[in-house]
Design a protein around this motif. Structure first.
Motif, short mmCIF file in Angstrom:
data_model
loop_
_atom_site.label_atom_id
_atom_site.label_comp_id
_atom_site.label_asym_id
_atom_site.label_seq_id
_atom_site.Cartn_x
_atom_site.Cartn_y
_atom_site.Cartn_z
N GLY A 1 0.79 -1.22 0.00
CA GLY A 1 0.00 0.00 0.00
C GLY A 1 0.82 1.27 0.00
N THR A 2 0.13 2.41 0.00
CA THR A 2 0.78 3.72 0.00
C THR A 2 0.82 4.26 1.42
OG1 THR A 2 -1.31 4.85 -0.49
CG2 THR A 2 0.07 4.23 -2.35
N HIS A 3 1.94 4.91 1.77
CA HIS A 3 2.16 5.39 3.13
C HIS A 3 2.79 6.77 3.14
CE1 HIS A 3 1.42 1.58 5.34
NE2 HIS A 3 1.73 1.04 4.17
N VAL A 4 2.62 7.48 4.26
CA VAL A 4 3.32 8.74 4.44
C VAL A 4 4.79 8.45 4.74
CG1 VAL A 4 1.28 9.98 5.23
CG2 VAL A 4 2.71 8.81 6.91
N ALA A 5 5.64 9.47 4.63
CA ALA A 5 7.08 9.29 4.82
C ALA A 5 7.51 9.39 6.28
CB ALA A 5 7.85 10.31 3.99
N ASN A 6 6.63 9.92 7.12
CA ASN A 6 6.96 10.10 8.53
C ASN A 6 5.67 10.09 9.33
OD1 ASN A 6 7.59 11.75 11.10
ND2 ASN A 6 9.62 11.48 10.19
N THR A 7 5.69 9.48 10.51
CA THR A 7 4.45 9.38 11.28
C THR A 7 3.89 10.75 11.67
OG1 THR A 7 5.66 9.15 13.39
CG2 THR A 7 5.09 7.13 12.20
N ALA A 8 4.74 11.77 11.76
CA ALA A 8 4.27 13.11 12.11
C ALA A 8 3.26 13.63 11.10
CB ALA A 8 5.44 14.07 12.23
N GLU A 9 3.34 13.12 9.87
CA GLU A 9 2.45 13.56 8.79
C GLU A 9 1.03 13.04 8.97
OE1 GLU A 9 2.54 13.36 3.91
OE2 GLU A 9 4.38 13.01 5.05
N ILE A 10 0.85 12.05 9.83
CA ILE A 10 -0.47 11.45 10.03
C ILE A 10 -1.44 12.47 10.62
CG2 ILE A 10 -1.75 9.76 11.41
CD1 ILE A 10 0.73 7.92 11.13
N GLY A 11 -0.96 13.26 11.57
CA GLY A 11 -1.85 14.21 12.23
C GLY A 11 -2.67 13.53 13.32
N ALA A 12 -3.81 14.14 13.62
CA ALA A 12 -4.64 13.66 14.73
C ALA A 12 -5.61 12.57 14.28
CB ALA A 12 -5.41 14.82 15.35
N VAL A 13 -5.26 11.33 14.58
CA VAL A 13 -6.12 10.18 14.32
C VAL A 13 -6.51 9.57 15.66
CG1 VAL A 13 -6.22 7.85 13.36
CG2 VAL A 13 -5.19 9.69 12.04
N VAL A 14 -7.79 9.23 15.80
CA VAL A 14 -8.28 8.70 17.07
C VAL A 14 -9.00 7.38 16.83
CG1 VAL A 14 -8.54 10.99 18.08
CG2 VAL A 14 -10.48 9.95 16.89
N VAL A 15 -9.10 6.59 17.88
CA VAL A 15 -9.91 5.38 17.85
C VAL A 15 -11.35 5.80 18.14
CG1 VAL A 15 -10.37 3.14 18.91
CG2 VAL A 15 -8.01 3.91 18.57
N THR A 16 -12.23 5.62 17.18
CA THR A 16 -13.62 6.05 17.34
C THR A 16 -14.51 4.96 17.92
OG1 THR A 16 -14.18 5.39 15.07
CG2 THR A 16 -13.41 7.66 15.42
#
Length: 260
Positions: free
Chosen positions: A224-239
């Motif tokens: 799959g496709t991924h960002v280059a650094n985890t900081a790029e993910i931003g605010a992701v939460v478990v809903t």
């Protein structure tokens, strides 16, 4: 055969290409930046820009199939229903620019990398996965309960740590010697070329686990496709966390509302 440019560079937003064929499965190009549905990740959408500047909207992207239903090495770009007239003008050999819907793709990349972080936080086998632009979910083969707030805090910690994400590969023989690298019970890594694409996340931190002599957060085969650094993910939460069966716990991810 379609050259899959997104495998080595998920940040390519467009490319020039030539139409190889047009059929019931869609438009096949000689090369593309469009990711086809697979490994739990949704297929890309976007547009094909023709030589005269007109556009054909692509609603979905799928892997080609032969008459027996087996996947081929072609990638099929499926035109939106309203594009029927424009599609009728397209012909084999035409030059086009394939331009992916970048905002949508980037959301998929952020979610996909987050699912790999979840594999670190919940070290159990995965028996189901779905990654869309609006949410992602992983089904873990386990019986113990999971805590939504703890997982959300764990994701935030790994995102803030700004771990690098790197694309690599291992040989089929190396994978056979390390079967624990495959964390999915339902999806096996594609074989045939002699090498399997891998995604590696992490640096030496207290969170990291020891794999292959190096400190890392996660390391597994993935197309799959991924960002280059985890900081790029931003605010992701478990809903949501659901008990899907006696041996399955589902974790659903979402983007945090703006301002939270």
């Amino acid at each position: 055969m379609t050259q899959d440019l997104f495998r080595q560079d998920a940040y390519l937003r467009e490319c020039s290409a030539t139409v190889v064929s047009i059929g019931e499965q869609g438009i096949v190009l000689d090369r593309t930046v469009f990711y086809p549905l697979g490994g739990g990740q949704a297929g890309d959408s976007g547009v094909l820009v023709l030589a005269d500047g007109s556009e054909i909207a692509i609603a979905d992207t799928r892997k080609g199939k032969d008459a027996e239903g087996h996947f081929t090495d072609e990638i099929c770009h499926q035109g939106a229903p309203e594009m029927h007239e424009a599609l009728s003008k397209l012909k084999q050999g035409d030059a086009v620019t394939a331009r992916v819907d970048w905002e949508r793709r980037h959301r998929l990349m952020r979610f996909h990398t987050t699912t790999h972080l979840l594999c670190h936080l919940v070290p159990q086998l995965v028996n189901g996965c779905s990654i869309t632009p609006d949410y992602a979910r992983l089904d873990f083969n386990m019986t113990d309960p999971l805590d939504k707030d703890e997982l959300t805090a764990g994701i935030a910690r790994l995102v803030a740590a700004a771990h690098p994400v790197a694309v690599g590969s291992i040989s089929d023989e190396e994978l056979d010697a390390n079967p624990a690298l495959v964390k999915s019970m339902s999806v096996q890594p594609p074989r045939g070329s002699g090498f399997v694409r891998t995604i590696r996340i992490g640096t030496a931190t207290a969170d990291a686990v020891q794999v292959g002599g190096e400190q890392m957060i996660d390391y597994q085969p993935c197309g799959g496709t991924h960002v280059a650094n985890t900081a790029e993910i931003g605010a992701v939460v478990v809903t949501k966390i659901e008990k899907k069966s006696a041996t399955t716990r589902r974790v659903v991810l979402g983007f945090a509302p703006a301002g939270t």
